[in-house]
Design a protein around this motif. Structure first.
Motif, PDB file in Angstrom:
ATOM      1  N   HIS A 239       0.811  -1.220   0.000  1.00 54.46           N
ATOM      2  CA  HIS A 239       0.000   0.000   0.000  1.00 54.46           C
ATOM      3  C   HIS A 239       0.848   1.276   0.000  1.00 54.46           C
ATOM      4  O   HIS A 239       0.286   2.370  -0.083  1.00 54.46           O
ATOM      5  N   ILE A 240       2.172   1.131   0.106  1.00 52.61           N
ATOM      6  CA  ILE A 240       3.009   2.327   0.191  1.00 52.61           C
ATOM      7  C   ILE A 240       4.046   2.352  -0.926  1.00 52.61           C
ATOM      8  O   ILE A 240       4.629   1.324  -1.278  1.00 52.61           O
ATOM      9  N   THR A 241       4.242   3.537  -1.474  1.00 50.32           N
ATOM     10  CA  THR A 241       5.265   3.768  -2.496  1.00 50.32           C
ATOM     11  C   THR A 241       6.351   4.647  -1.906  1.00 50.32           C
ATOM     12  O   THR A 241       6.070   5.742  -1.411  1.00 50.32           O
ATOM     13  N   PHE A 242       7.582   4.160  -1.948  1.00 48.60           N
ATOM     14  CA  PHE A 242       8.724   4.963  -1.534  1.00 48.60           C
ATOM     15  C   PHE A 242       9.286   5.677  -2.763  1.00 48.60           C
ATOM     16  O   PHE A 242       9.531   5.040  -3.798  1.00 48.60           O
ATOM     17  N   VAL A 243       9.460   6.980  -2.665  1.00 46.40           N
ATOM     18  CA  VAL A 243      10.022   7.776  -3.763  1.00 46.40           C
ATOM     19  C   VAL A 243      11.366   8.306  -3.265  1.00 46.40           C
ATOM     20  O   VAL A 243      11.428   9.301  -2.545  1.00 46.40           O
ATOM     21  N   PRO A 244      12.471   7.636  -3.630  1.00 48.90           N
ATOM     22  CA  PRO A 244      13.756   7.961  -3.017  1.00 48.90           C
ATOM     23  C   PRO A 244      14.557   9.020  -3.756  1.00 48.90           C
ATOM     24  O   PRO A 244      14.429   9.207  -4.963  1.00 48.90           O
ATOM     25  N   ASN A 245      15.371   9.725  -2.966  1.00 50.90           N
ATOM     26  CA  ASN A 245      16.477  10.531  -3.486  1.00 50.90           C
ATOM     27  C   ASN A 245      16.094  11.495  -4.609  1.00 50.90           C
ATOM     28  O   ASN A 245      16.709  11.519  -5.671  1.00 50.90           O
ATOM     29  N   VAL A 246      15.057  12.284  -4.383  1.00 50.19           N
ATOM     30  CA  VAL A 246      14.677  13.312  -5.344  1.00 50.19           C
ATOM     31  C   VAL A 246      14.868  14.677  -4.693  1.00 50.19           C
ATOM     32  O   VAL A 246      14.676  14.840  -3.491  1.00 50.19           O
ATOM     33  N   PHE A 247      15.264  15.649  -5.484  1.00 48.02           N
ATOM     34  CA  PHE A 247      15.431  16.999  -4.948  1.00 48.02           C
ATOM     35  C   PHE A 247      14.104  17.735  -4.890  1.00 48.02           C
ATOM     36  O   PHE A 247      13.830  18.492  -3.962  1.00 48.02           O
ATOM     37  N   ASP A 248      13.249  17.495  -5.883  1.00 44.97           N
ATOM     38  CA  ASP A 248      11.987  18.207  -6.023  1.00 44.97           C
ATOM     39  C   ASP A 248      10.833  17.269  -5.656  1.00 44.97           C
ATOM     40  O   ASP A 248      10.635  16.238  -6.290  1.00 44.97           O
ATOM     41  N   PHE A 249      10.060  17.631  -4.622  1.00 39.76           N
ATOM     42  CA  PHE A 249       8.944  16.804  -4.171  1.00 39.76           C
ATOM     43  C   PHE A 249       7.635  17.113  -4.899  1.00 39.76           C
ATOM     44  O   PHE A 249       6.587  16.589  -4.527  1.00 39.76           O
TER      45      PHE A 249
END
Length: 372
Positions: A239-249
């Motif tokens: 049920h969860i998506t991890f969105v790693p290592n991005v500068f812009d959210f």
């Protein structure tokens, strides 16, 4: 020093998935609107895309903060700056203070330091008044902490709130739109103080009453591996998506219906402001500077820190009352547009730069006049 167009060196360690990195970028991008020439120097800008690099006057010195090679790189930086020295050095975080002080002494230029969060209990701040001119806290709460710790005299501590873009593109859907799967998320640095663990621990209780909810956790940091493992232990990984290592959210925030900031202690909350600018209802912990933004049940919901049960209850409260969620989102958006826009922050720093430099000019003029 040219009064009409000061030249400011913005000194940073590296661009990371943190609110303070976003503030550095926004300063570098928008100070020209205030007729300030801003040059950004850092050790690592690998997270910035080509468009972001082109938007600021950026100079990257790899290994600048390396314990071995850094000494040589600092020499190269000093050599480059001596040819065209800045009028003022703006140190972007206290961990850059040693390098900033070193440069200020050798270039004989004043410096200011931005303080985005609280000092650790055993931490000291090596701020000096030889070339140090101001500590700039991100909130009244952080400023009070600095004064209680006697880091600097009261007249050397200022408050300039973080600023975010308020003309962000609309996500294209209404918060908690009927027929759409609700998305609840958080974003920031994945480290102990940001409280991501308590966000994850709330998920089973939320899913027990809303089994079609989806969750997003955007960011990177030392706790990322632990958080992914914790999601598996809680059996919420589907049920969860991890969105790693991005500068812009931006993309992650636009996808959310509800934003949660579960910090244990927080200077202000730049990413929270970004979510509010998009009209997202916010759930935040009573953690320091957050009180400057959140009026409970008007511009957001406030919960105790480190309390997953209260977090789950607040999320369910908004899920069960979409109209309240949208109303809170609208009020939060209006507040950010009024008090936390990027132009307000940039204007504050531009005024401070000029105030510091006028004082320097006055002192130099007095010394020159006194010399026979």
């Amino acid at each position: 020093m040219a009064e009409s167009k000061p030249r400011v060196l913005i000194l940073k360690d590296r661009f990371q998935t943190r609110g303070r990195s976003a503030q550095t970028f926004r300063l570098g991008k928008h100070l020209k609107d205030e007729d300030i020439e801003a040059v950004v120097v850092c050790g690592d800008a690998s997270l910035l895309g080509s468009a972001q690099r082109q938007a600021i006057d950026l100079y990257e010195y790899p290994l600048l903060f390396n314990s071995v090679a850094g000494r040589f790189v600092r020499g190269f930086l000093l050599r480059d700056l001596k040819g065209d020295p800045p009028d003022l050095i703006h140190i972007q975080h206290r961990n850059v203070l040693p390098l900033g002080r070193w440069l200020a002494a050798r270039l004989e230029r004043p410096y200011i330091v931005s303080i985005y969060d609280y000092l650790r209990p055993d931490e000291t701040l090596a701020f000096d008044t030889v070339w140090g001119r101001r500590l700039v806290a991100v909130s009244d709460s952080v400023a009070e902490d600095l004064l209680e710790r006697r880091v600097a005299p009261e007249d050397l501590v200022s408050v300039i709130h973080s600023g975010v873009e308020t003309d962000v593109a609309d996500s294209g859907f209404e918060v908690l739109q009927t027929g759409k799967t609700p998305v609840i998320g958080t974003a920031g640095a994945m480290e102990v103080g940001k409280g991501f663990r308590f966000f994850l621990d709330a998920l089973p209780e939320i899913l027990a009453q809303c089994d079609d909810c989806e969750f997003v956790a955007a960011g990177a940091g030392p706790d990322e591996s632990y958080l992914r493992r914790r999601a598996r232990e809680l059996k919420v990984v589907d049920h969860i998506t991890f969105v790693p290592n991005v500068f812009d959210f931006s993309a992650s925030l636009s996808a959310m219906d509800i934003f949660v900031m579960p910090s244990i202690r927080q200077g202000l909350g730049t990413t929270m402001l970004e979510a509010m600018a998009r009209g997202k209802p916010v759930i935040a912990t009573r953690a320091g500077g957050v009180d400057a933004v959140i009026d409970d049940h008007r511009t957001g919901l406030m919960i105790p820190p480190a309390d997953s049960k209260a977090l789950a209850e607040a999320v369910l409260k908004l899920l069960n009352d979409p109209e309240m969620a949208r109303r809170i989102g609208r009020h939060g958006q209006e507040l950010v547009q009024k008090k936390f826009g990027v132009s307000r922050m940039v204007e504050g720093y531009a005024a401070l730069y000029r105030e510091v430099l006028r004082a320097e000019h006055h002192v130099l003029s007095s010394i020159t006049a006194a010399v026979p």
